[in-house]
Design a protein around this motif. Structure first.
Motif, PDB file in Angstrom:
ATOM      1  N   GLU A  13       0.830  -1.207   0.000  1.00  0.00           N
ATOM      2  CA  GLU A  13       0.000   0.000   0.000  1.00  0.00           C
ATOM      3  C   GLU A  13       0.867   1.261   0.000  1.00  0.00           C
ATOM      4  O   GLU A  13       0.564   2.243  -0.689  1.00  0.00           O
ATOM      5  N   VAL A  14       1.977   1.223   0.749  1.00  0.00           N
ATOM      6  CA  VAL A  14       2.879   2.373   0.792  1.00  0.00           C
ATOM      7  C   VAL A  14       3.512   2.601  -0.572  1.00  0.00           C
ATOM      8  O   VAL A  14       3.621   3.745  -1.049  1.00  0.00           O
ATOM      9  N   ARG A  15       3.930   1.546  -1.234  1.00  0.00           N
ATOM     10  CA  ARG A  15       4.541   1.694  -2.556  1.00  0.00           C
ATOM     11  C   ARG A  15       3.559   2.298  -3.557  1.00  0.00           C
ATOM     12  O   ARG A  15       3.909   3.168  -4.361  1.00  0.00           O
ATOM     13  N   GLN A  16       2.307   1.851  -3.515  1.00  0.00           N
ATOM     14  CA  GLN A  16       1.299   2.389  -4.416  1.00  0.00           C
ATOM     15  C   GLN A  16       1.034   3.876  -4.116  1.00  0.00           C
ATOM     16  O   GLN A  16       0.950   4.701  -5.021  1.00  0.00           O
ATOM     17  N   SER A  17       0.918   4.216  -2.828  1.00  0.00           N
ATOM     18  CA  SER A  17       0.686   5.607  -2.451  1.00  0.00           C
ATOM     19  C   SER A  17       1.875   6.483  -2.835  1.00  0.00           C
ATOM     20  O   SER A  17       1.697   7.624  -3.288  1.00  0.00           O
ATOM     21  N   LEU A  18       3.085   5.962  -2.667  1.00  0.00           N
ATOM     22  CA  LEU A  18       4.275   6.736  -3.019  1.00  0.00           C
ATOM     23  C   LEU A  18       4.335   6.969  -4.524  1.00  0.00           C
ATOM     24  O   LEU A  18       4.715   8.056  -4.978  1.00  0.00           O
ATOM     25  N   SER A  19       3.972   5.957  -5.311  1.00  0.00           N
ATOM     26  CA  SER A  19       3.949   6.115  -6.765  1.00  0.00           C
ATOM     27  C   SER A  19       2.955   7.205  -7.172  1.00  0.00           C
ATOM     28  O   SER A  19       3.255   8.052  -8.034  1.00  0.00           O
ATOM     29  N   ASN A  20       1.767   7.202  -6.550  1.00  0.00           N
ATOM     30  CA  ASN A  20       0.771   8.233  -6.855  1.00  0.00           C
ATOM     31  C   ASN A  20       1.271   9.621  -6.463  1.00  0.00           C
ATOM     32  O   ASN A  20       1.078  10.598  -7.197  1.00  0.00           O
ATOM     33  N   ALA A  21       1.927   9.710  -5.290  1.00  0.00           N
ATOM     34  CA  ALA A  21       2.439  10.994  -4.824  1.00  0.00           C
ATOM     35  C   ALA A  21       3.512  11.532  -5.773  1.00  0.00           C
ATOM     36  O   ALA A  21       3.554  12.744  -6.058  1.00  0.00           O
TER      37      ALA A  21
END
Length: 250
Positions: A13-21
């Motif tokens: 979930e963190v990796r996905q959120s970081l990619s979006n950010a």
């Protein structure tokens, strides 16, 4: 690794959120350099801040999972190297988040944002000036119309207040009349009360006389015997009629 280890779920979930950010951050950089509309740029900044806040919350959850694994490494089948790798992932991610936040709060960004705000304000003032010059005549007519309407309403209110004053004067006169009538009725009731008291006294006096006369007749009957009884009754009736006549004749 054990399927019960929660680290990997949160890490994805963190990796996905970081990619979006990072994608939003790249878009923000393009907007900032191209001097896009201020509203659009501020909306992108707010979206980016929300993404970073979500990542920080997820990193806190990851730290909790590492603490749980360190407390019972045999259950989660993790060794020291794996724990260190997880801590490095959290540290690296926080470094990226800090870099983006520093870029948002840098002096260069602040200068560009202020320039965009001034430019937007100048455009807004120019638009208002053109609108004022274009519709000044219409505004004057509307103002005169509103002023006429206000004056008309004021006159109607004044007439209404005068009508209310007249009605209140009529009510006051009616109240005064009712007061005088009440006083007159009170005086009449007092006079009637005096007359009733006199009537009661006369009735008491008449009743006493009748009782006295009756007692005398009874004594006379007892003394005279049966022959004089009729005569006494006749006398009593005559006396009674005379007393009643005297009472009711003024």
């Amino acid at each position: 690794m054990s399927l019960e280890d929660p680290f990997f779920v949160v890490r994805d979930e963190v990796r996905q959120s970081l990619s979006n950010a990072q994608a939003v951050y790249s878009q923000w950089c393009l907007y900032l350099d191209s001097e896009v509309e201020l509203e659009k740029l501020e909306a992108t900044v707010q979206e980016l801040r929300n993404c970073l806040k979500s990542i920080e919350w997820d990193l806190e959850d990851l730290e909790e999972t590492i603490k749980i694994a360190e407390a019972n490494p045999h259950k989660f089948r993790v060794n020291t190297g794996e724990l260190q790798s997880r801590k490095s992932f959290i540290s690296d991610t926080r470094g990226i988040v800090k870099k983006i936040k520093d870029s948002l709060g840098s002096e260069v960004t602040s200068s560009k944002m202020e320039a965009l705000k001034r430019k937007s304000l100048m455009k807004s003032q120019e638009g208002r000036s053109r609108g004022q010059s274009r519709f000044s005549k219409l505004e004057g007519e509307l103002e005169r119309s509103n002023q006429g309407f206000i004056e008309g309403q004021r006159e109607q209110q004044q007439m209404y207040l005068q009508q209310q004053d007249r009605q209140l004067d009529q009510v006051g006169a009616s109240v005064s009349t009712l007061k005088r009538m009440g006083e007159t009725i009170g005086d009449e009731l007092e006079d009637q009360a005096v007359m009733l008291e006199e009537f009661d006294r006369e009735m008491d006096s008449t009743e006493s006389r009748l009782k006295s006369l009756t007692n005398r007749v009874n004594k006379a009957i007892r003394k005279s015997g049966d022959k004089c009884q009729i005569v006494c009754i006749v006398c009593l009736v005559i006396a009674l009629v005379v007393v009643i006549g005297l009472f009711f004749i003024p």
